[in-house]
Design an enzyme around this catalytic site. Structure first.
Site, PDB file in Angstrom:
ATOM      1  CB  CYS A 157      -1.793   7.397   1.346  1.00 33.35           C
ATOM      2  SG  CYS A 157      -3.230   6.628   2.091  1.00 33.35           S
TER       3      CYS A 157
ATOM      4  CD  GLU B 189      -2.980  -1.192   0.434  1.00 31.81           C
ATOM      5  OE1 GLU B 189      -3.189  -0.179  -0.250  1.00 31.81           O
ATOM      6  OE2 GLU B 189      -3.690  -2.213   0.365  1.00 31.81           O
TER       7      GLU B 189
HETATM    8  P1  NAD Z   1       8.477   4.783   4.665  1.00 32.60           P
HETATM    9  O1  NAD Z   1       8.485   3.977   3.431  1.00 32.60           O
HETATM   10  O2  NAD Z   1       9.641   5.661   4.937  1.00 32.60           O
HETATM   11  O3  NAD Z   1       8.355   3.836   5.953  1.00 32.60           O
HETATM   12  C1  NAD Z   1       7.272   2.962   6.118  1.00 32.60           C
HETATM   13  C2  NAD Z   1       7.682   1.839   7.050  1.00 32.60           C
HETATM   14  O4  NAD Z   1       8.704   1.078   6.429  1.00 32.60           O
HETATM   15  C3  NAD Z   1       8.261   2.307   8.373  1.00 32.60           C
HETATM   16  O5  NAD Z   1       7.831   1.446   9.383  1.00 32.60           O
HETATM   17  C4  NAD Z   1       9.765   2.162   8.162  1.00 32.60           C
HETATM   18  O6  NAD Z   1      10.501   1.949   9.345  1.00 32.60           O
HETATM   19  C5  NAD Z   1       9.800   0.914   7.301  1.00 32.60           C
HETATM   20  N1  NAD Z   1      11.011   0.780   6.481  1.00 32.60           N
HETATM   21  C6  NAD Z   1      11.877   1.740   6.061  1.00 32.60           C
HETATM   22  N2  NAD Z   1      12.850   1.179   5.295  1.00 32.60           N
HETATM   23  C7  NAD Z   1      12.590  -0.135   5.233  1.00 32.60           C
HETATM   24  C8  NAD Z   1      13.206  -1.250   4.571  1.00 32.60           C
HETATM   25  N3  NAD Z   1      14.311  -1.088   3.830  1.00 32.60           N
HETATM   26  N4  NAD Z   1      12.664  -2.466   4.707  1.00 32.60           N
HETATM   27  C9  NAD Z   1      11.521  -2.634   5.423  1.00 32.60           C
HETATM   28  N5  NAD Z   1      10.898  -1.640   6.081  1.00 32.60           N
HETATM   29  C10 NAD Z   1      11.419  -0.401   5.983  1.00 32.60           C
HETATM   30  O7  NAD Z   1       7.119   5.598   4.660  1.00 32.60           O
HETATM   31  P2  NAD Z   1       6.615   6.647   5.738  1.00 32.60           P
HETATM   32  O8  NAD Z   1       7.362   7.918   5.575  1.00 32.60           O
HETATM   33  O9  NAD Z   1       6.583   6.012   7.089  1.00 32.60           O
HETATM   34  O10 NAD Z   1       5.097   6.845   5.304  1.00 32.60           O
HETATM   35  C11 NAD Z   1       4.690   7.772   4.357  1.00 32.60           C
HETATM   36  C12 NAD Z   1       4.405   7.086   3.037  1.00 32.60           C
HETATM   37  O11 NAD Z   1       3.449   6.048   3.210  1.00 32.60           O
HETATM   38  C13 NAD Z   1       3.797   8.017   2.011  1.00 32.60           C
HETATM   39  O12 NAD Z   1       4.365   7.759   0.760  1.00 32.60           O
HETATM   40  C14 NAD Z   1       2.329   7.648   2.020  1.00 32.60           C
HETATM   41  O13 NAD Z   1       1.632   7.947   0.842  1.00 32.60           O
HETATM   42  C15 NAD Z   1       2.418   6.176   2.244  1.00 32.60           C
HETATM   43  N6  NAD Z   1       1.158   5.675   2.781  1.00 32.60           N
HETATM   44  C16 NAD Z   1       0.391   4.880   1.972  1.00 32.60           C
HETATM   45  C17 NAD Z   1      -0.825   4.435   2.442  1.00 32.60           C
HETATM   46  C18 NAD Z   1      -1.710   3.558   1.603  1.00 32.60           C
HETATM   47  O14 NAD Z   1      -2.630   2.978   2.150  1.00 32.60           O
HETATM   48  N7  NAD Z   1      -1.491   3.435   0.310  1.00 32.60           N
HETATM   49  C19 NAD Z   1      -1.255   4.791   3.713  1.00 32.60           C
HETATM   50  C20 NAD Z   1      -0.439   5.593   4.497  1.00 32.60           C
HETATM   51  C21 NAD Z   1       0.766   6.033   4.020  1.00 32.60           C
END
Ligand code: NAD
Length: 545
Positions: A298, A264
């Protein structure tokens, strides 16, 4: 017991004792600290050690050991536990909202509506529908040769589901995914965002309090490296919500071992305002849709296209409404817009607005930080005359910015909306719902709303997920449940004493009979079918080995 568990489950007063007692265990592995911080004030709410690979491995092992008993409970009993969870959340809603406000900075009203309410309603959906959606389903056969078989679809839990969640909806996102996984009979290891561990621990406390066994739902606090370790661990499926960049990294790792994943990811949702829309309603929607959660959703309205005939009037209404909004601390009941989550996010927003300004966009409201209020505040911003050459219309901004652009006709609106690598959701605003639907069908997105925006996330029955770079798979509703189960087809032949017609013993006669049989089943003309039937006579009795 591993270090992160002790830290995660204690208050600060006890932390140092547990820290010392565990250092010997993890001596070889460098410890990484993560902090839960109030984004408005910078106050450290709690500090944790990031879980390391060994912590993840042992959490997944415990989750695997716990899974058969959880599955054996049956759906009805698991639904009963969910009911208890729902009631506890209802009782503790104020407390939970306070934690969300403190850690994510959002206004309390939003903590209650977009987080607590969404979770209560997801629980309602699963309580009402969990049994029906998970029970065995009979699969009638249309093919004559399969008529003597009983077909059944079984929905079996994957086993251990890993969930990695972001910070922007720190309670509702991991909760909705976890509840679906649990009700389906899986155990869960959740790695929340390093910025919002406390919200995830609230969820853990509510689930354990409701009767979910400790090892059936575990939170492992940690950073990206912890998430990467979870992706590489022995989980059976991963449900990831976060940025496109991380999603791609996860997909690459998952591909190596064919780990099923739900991704997502981000969005750049367009809002199309047609020339017959109610300007007052559409401008209120644009302002709310762009600024809710300080634009860090998002499903935020990230691009707004307005038919040229009403462009200036629409901008005027948006600016007037933006100027009435209260920016402030989430705990203040009058606040409409809280801070951004951190300096990094603030810089992204600033750079997008600066790029737009330098390329000729008009800034009609905001366009600057708001340091008088504390850390990470940015004024709600309305931009006019933006173009698709600007970053603000191409990259996910994730901040309180409403960029508005004019279009001439429906075809151009659709072309602009689809001119994006993302495809999460979109909205169309019009008094003519047939026109709205026609445009909605042409937009490349997981969801298109006509005369509403964002609230699709709170409709527990509706699927949530994107197309293009916005992701793979769906959450919520029966589609979310489907992601949590393996489909098994069970086939029971009701004639155990009968050899099958298609087994060995072929020969020329059998081939001719089969040709006749194919005609009898699939020929268009009735007379050909009858002729085929006659030629196939005796095929059942052909001599089989
Ligand atoms: P992010 O990708 O930086 O982090 C998300 C999660 O992934 C965190 O828990 C982080 O610690 C973990 N993570 C980071 N690097 C990783 C790796 N290499 N392997 C595994 N896990 C890892 O995103 P964010 O800044 O926390 O969230 C914002 C983003 O999420 C925005 O792009 C937003 O649009 C998206 N988002 C999407 C939805 C949806 O339902 N489509 C909902 C909410 C947020």
């Amino acid at each position: 017991m591993s270090l992160w568990f002790e830290v995660a489950n204690c208050d600060l007063k006890h932390k140092s004792t547990n820290y010392n007692s565990s250092v010997a265990v993890n001596l070889q592995i460098p410890l990484r600290k993560i902090s839960s911080i109030n984004p408005a004030t910078g106050a450290i709410l709690r500090e944790f050690e990031s879980a390391n690979e060994e912590d993840i491995r042992s959490a997944v092992m415990r989750a695997r050991a716990a899974q058969p008993a959880w599955n054996d409970l049956g759906v009805q009993k698991r639904v009963g536990i969910l009911r208890q969870f729902q009631q506890s959340l209802l009782e503790r809603k104020a407390e939970v909202a306070d934690v969300i406000v403190q850690e994510a900075g959002k206004p309390r009203a939003e903590a209650l509506t977009t987080e607590v309410l969404v979770v209560l309603d997801t629980a309602r959906f699963l309580i009402e529908n969990g049994y029906r959606l998970l029970r065995d389903e009979s699969l009638p056969h249309g093919n004559l040769v399969a008529k003597l078989k009983t077909g059944r679809l079984l929905r079996e839990p994957y086993g251990v589901i890993g969930i990695i969640s972001p910070w922007n909806y720190p309670f509702s996102i991991p909760a909705t995914e976890s509840l679906a996984a649990l009700v389906a009979g899986n155990t869960v290891v959740l790695k929340p965002s390093e910025l919002t561990s406390l919200c995830a621990l609230e969820l853990q406390s509510l689930l354990h309090g409701a009767g979910v066994p400790k090892d059936t739902f575990q939170v492992v606090v940690g950073d990206g490296a912890t998430g990467a370790a979870l992706t590489q661990s022995a989980i059976d499926k991963l449900v990831f919500t976060g940025s496109v960049a991380t999603g791609k990294r996860i997909a690459a790792i998952a591909a190596e071992r064919l780990l099923p994943v739900v991704l997502e990811l981000g969005g750049k949702d367009p809002m199309i305002v047609l020339d017959d829309a109610d300007i007052d309603v559409a401008s209120s929607a644009a302002v709310w849709g762009a600024f809710v959660n300080a634009g860090q959703a998002c499903l935020s309205v990230e691009r707004c296209y307005v038919q040229s005939r009403m462009y200036e009037e629409f901008l005027f209404a948006c600016v007037a409404k933006t100027k009435k909004l209260n920016v402030g601390h989430g705990a203040d009941r009058e606040t409409d817009i809280g801070p951004l989550i951190n300096e990094r996010q603030l810089r992204i927003v600033e750079s997008h607005v600066e790029d737009a300004r330098n390329r000729g966009a008009r800034i009609l409201a905001g366009g600057a930080r708001y340091p008088e209020l504390g850390r990470n505040f940015y004024c709600p911003t309305v931009l006019a005359d933006v173009t698709h050459e600007m970053r603000i219309m191409r990259e996910e901004t994730f901040g309180p910015v409403l960029p508005v652009m004019a279009f001439e006709n429906d075809d151009e609106a659709v072309r602009l909306a689809n001119d994006s690598e993302y495809g999460l959701a979109a909205s169309v605003w019009t008094r003519d719902s047939a026109r709205g639907e026609k445009i909605a069908r042409r937009i490349q997105a997981g969801t298109v709303m006509v005369n509403d925006a964002i609230s699709c996330f709170g409709i527990s029955e509706a699927p949530h997920g994107g197309v293009k770079a916005s992701g793979i798979g769906r959450a919520h509703g029966r589609f979310g449940i489907d992601e949590m189960v393996r489909l098994k087809y069970l086939d029971i032949d009701r004639m155990p004493g009968m050899k099958k017609v298609w087994w060995y013993g072929y020969g020329e006669k059998f081939a001719q009979q089969m040709e006749g049989f194919l005609d009898s089943q699939f020929a268009r003309r009735f007379s050909d079918r009858i002729a085929g039937l006659i030629r196939s006579a005796g095929v059942i009795r052909h001599k089989k080995i």
